[in-house]
Design an enzyme around this catalytic site. Structure first.
Site, PDB file in Angstrom:
ATOM      1  N   HIS A 116       8.958  -5.521 -12.359  1.00 30.89           N
ATOM      2  CA  HIS A 116       8.919  -4.977 -10.995  1.00 30.89           C
ATOM      3  C   HIS A 116       8.423  -6.033 -10.015  1.00 30.89           C
ATOM      4  O   HIS A 116       9.005  -6.220  -8.937  1.00 30.89           O
ATOM      5  CB  HIS A 116       8.005  -3.752 -10.972  1.00 30.89           C
ATOM      6  CG  HIS A 116       7.804  -3.167  -9.613  1.00 30.89           C
ATOM      7  ND1 HIS A 116       8.579  -2.144  -9.109  1.00 30.89           N
ATOM      8  CD2 HIS A 116       6.913  -3.472  -8.630  1.00 30.89           C
ATOM      9  CE1 HIS A 116       8.173  -1.850  -7.885  1.00 30.89           C
ATOM     10  NE2 HIS A 116       7.154  -2.638  -7.569  1.00 30.89           N
ATOM     11  N   GLU A 117       7.344  -6.739 -10.379  1.00 33.12           N
ATOM     12  CA  GLU A 117       6.821  -7.792  -9.486  1.00 33.12           C
ATOM     13  C   GLU A 117       7.813  -8.946  -9.376  1.00 33.12           C
ATOM     14  O   GLU A 117       7.975  -9.542  -8.308  1.00 33.12           O
ATOM     15  CB  GLU A 117       5.463  -8.277  -9.986  1.00 33.12           C
ATOM     16  CG  GLU A 117       4.383  -7.205 -10.044  1.00 33.12           C
ATOM     17  CD  GLU A 117       4.166  -6.499  -8.710  1.00 33.12           C
ATOM     18  OE1 GLU A 117       4.365  -7.135  -7.650  1.00 33.12           O
ATOM     19  OE2 GLU A 117       3.822  -5.302  -8.730  1.00 33.12           O
ATOM     20  N   HIS A 120      10.260  -8.131  -6.679  1.00 35.72           N
ATOM     21  CA  HIS A 120       9.823  -8.429  -5.312  1.00 35.72           C
ATOM     22  C   HIS A 120      10.048  -9.902  -4.978  1.00 35.72           C
ATOM     23  O   HIS A 120      10.485 -10.239  -3.872  1.00 35.72           O
ATOM     24  CB  HIS A 120       8.344  -8.086  -5.142  1.00 35.72           C
ATOM     25  CG  HIS A 120       8.060  -6.623  -5.039  1.00 35.72           C
ATOM     26  ND1 HIS A 120       8.665  -5.816  -4.099  1.00 35.72           N
ATOM     27  CD2 HIS A 120       7.214  -5.819  -5.751  1.00 35.72           C
ATOM     28  CE1 HIS A 120       8.216  -4.571  -4.233  1.00 35.72           C
ATOM     29  NE2 HIS A 120       7.343  -4.554  -5.229  1.00 35.72           N
ATOM     30  N   GLU A 180      10.453  -0.999  -2.848  1.00 36.68           N
ATOM     31  CA  GLU A 180      10.013  -0.506  -4.153  1.00 36.68           C
ATOM     32  C   GLU A 180      11.198  -0.069  -5.008  1.00 36.68           C
ATOM     33  O   GLU A 180      11.241  -0.335  -6.212  1.00 36.68           O
ATOM     34  CB  GLU A 180       9.021   0.644  -3.982  1.00 36.68           C
ATOM     35  CG  GLU A 180       7.683   0.219  -3.407  1.00 36.68           C
ATOM     36  CD  GLU A 180       6.978  -0.790  -4.284  1.00 36.68           C
ATOM     37  OE1 GLU A 180       6.420  -0.398  -5.324  1.00 36.68           O
ATOM     38  OE2 GLU A 180       6.990  -1.978  -3.942  1.00 36.68           O
TER      39      GLU A 180
END
Length: 422
Positions: A116-117, A120, A180
């Site tokens: 997930h990071e 980003h 997100e």
């Protein structure tokens, strides 16, 4: 303005479409290198469990090689903070706190979190936020826009402001729900590419969704920077049953994760006490917070974060001798980490032991350059030692970076009184 927007468009590495982008990849890396060390130290430094840190790093690097921006200088680590969060800086520096590592059940969930990071970073979300801020404020410099976007003085604690220190999360980007969603999608893509089962992402979303509904105080910052919703969990379930159905039975490596985090889980009770203490500190209930920090330190007497938190708690109560004792113990527990030297230096100023304070702030600056308040307190200590010329140099360095606040007024007044400015 229109010409500037056109000149500032770039192709998004994930979608292949054009997007507003006024921040180059080189600037992303530069900002990361300047600010990520400050955040890591605010979060009490890297985990001292080298084996666990290596495990986190290897898990992240395995996925980083399969991302859309594999050329970025990625790094992955755990940090000693006890609040529940993970975060990424725009150049690829990614961290997970002890609080969230304790909330995970297997390696696939860790991979989902790091993925997930990575999402980003690959979608350039922070750089996009910076670009919008720069355009809105007509700021040309990326760093100035980044700090302006990230600082949240209203949310900063009174103690941190008094000390001239950052609070946890002050340098972290606050993502939109669309950010997100995209990071979730990329995280699942990267973890599946790396051979993990989709239950990792589903389990992570289930844990976060449950935590958000219970409004767990230790996760407040997580949900401020990473908005959570039922929709994100349902999307993970849907993708696992459709787009990534073939990966549903891939391994999640629960036993391996449990083995690597066994040492961390042994002190779970102490970490929960620290979480309670931090929550009470934010509410300025320092006496109650002290009791929880004391309970934690009875279980883990040499825990660096616990000792540093207790030092801050004592400073908030103006118990400067006790604060200094805990800061000294923190320095012994983790000599390489900077924050304890800052806390010790501040306590020594209150105790009027100015030479010791100057030495502490000098050591802090060597370990973690970039905080202008270090120059102020070095100058203050030098002034008290009768070394006005050296003090004036430090005050001048401070004023080059900070022009408002009580410290700036004090430094400027001294320079005028001593004849260095007219």
């Amino acid at each position: 303005s229109a010409a500037g927007v056109v000149a500032g468009c770039a192709v998004n590495p994930v979608t292949g479409t054009r997007q507003l982008m006024l921040v180059s990849e080189e600037k992303e890396i530069s900002i990361d290198r300047q600010y990520s060390p400050q955040q890591f130290s605010t979060d009490y430094g890297l985990l001292q469990d080298r084996s666990l840190n290596d495990y986190i790093s290897s898990t992240g690097q395995k996925m980083a090689a399969r991302t859309h921006r594999a050329q970025m200088p990625y790094s992955f680590r755990g940090v000693n903070a006890v609040y529940v969060n993970a975060y990424a800086f725009p150049g690829g520096s990614i961290a997970a706190t002890r609080g969230i590592l304790l909330s995970l059940e297997n390696e696939a969930e860790l991979a989902a979190l790091l993925g997930h990071e990575l999402g980003h970073v690959n979608a350039r979300h922070t750089a996009e936020i910076m670009s919008r801020q720069m355009l809105a404020s007509a700021v040309v410099g990326g760093v100035a826009a980044y700090v302006g976007m990230s600082q949240d003085s209203a949310g900063a604690s009174a103690l941190a402001a008094q000390l001239g220190m950052l609070t946890s999360g002050v340098l972290l980007a606050k993502y939109s729900r669309d950010n997100e969603r995209q990071a979730d999608a990329l995280g699942m893509e990267y973890m599946v590419r790396s051979g993990y089962g989709t239950d990792g992402m589903v389990g992570l979303m289930e844990m976060l969704n449950s935590m958000s509904k219970r409004k767990v105080s230790a996760a407040e910052l997580l949900f401020a920077t990473h908005p959570m919703s039922d929709e994100r969990y349902q999307t993970a379930v849907s993708k696992a049953n459709s787009e990534y159905r073939s990966a549903k039975n891939n391994p999640v490596y629960r036993e391996r994760y449990m083995d690597r985090t066994a040492g961390l889980r042994k002190i779970k009770g102490a970490i929960e006490e620290m979480q309670k203490g931090e929550t009470l500190m934010a509410k300025q209930k320092h006496g109650e917070a002290e009791r929880h920090f004391d309970a934690a330190l009875k279980r883990v007497p040499n825990d660096y974060a616990g000792l540093a938190m207790m030092a801050k708690c004592q400073l908030a109560q103006k118990n400067v001798d006790a604060a200094n004792r805990y800061a000294e113990r923190a320095k012994e527990a983790y000599p390489e980490e900077a924050q304890a030297y800052y806390l010790s230096g501040f306590a020594e100023i209150q105790r009027k032991k100015y030479e010791a304070a100057y030495n502490d702030f000098s050591t802090y600056e060597k370990r973690l350059p970039g905080n202008p308040y270090t120059n102020f307190y070095k100058g203050y200590s030098l002034e008290a030692m009768g070394r006005k010329r050296d003090a004036a140099q430090e005050y001048n360095r401070f004023l080059q970076l900070v022009s408002e606040g009580n410290e700036a007024k004090y430094a400027y007044t001294r320079l005028r009184q001593w004849g260095y400015v007219r």
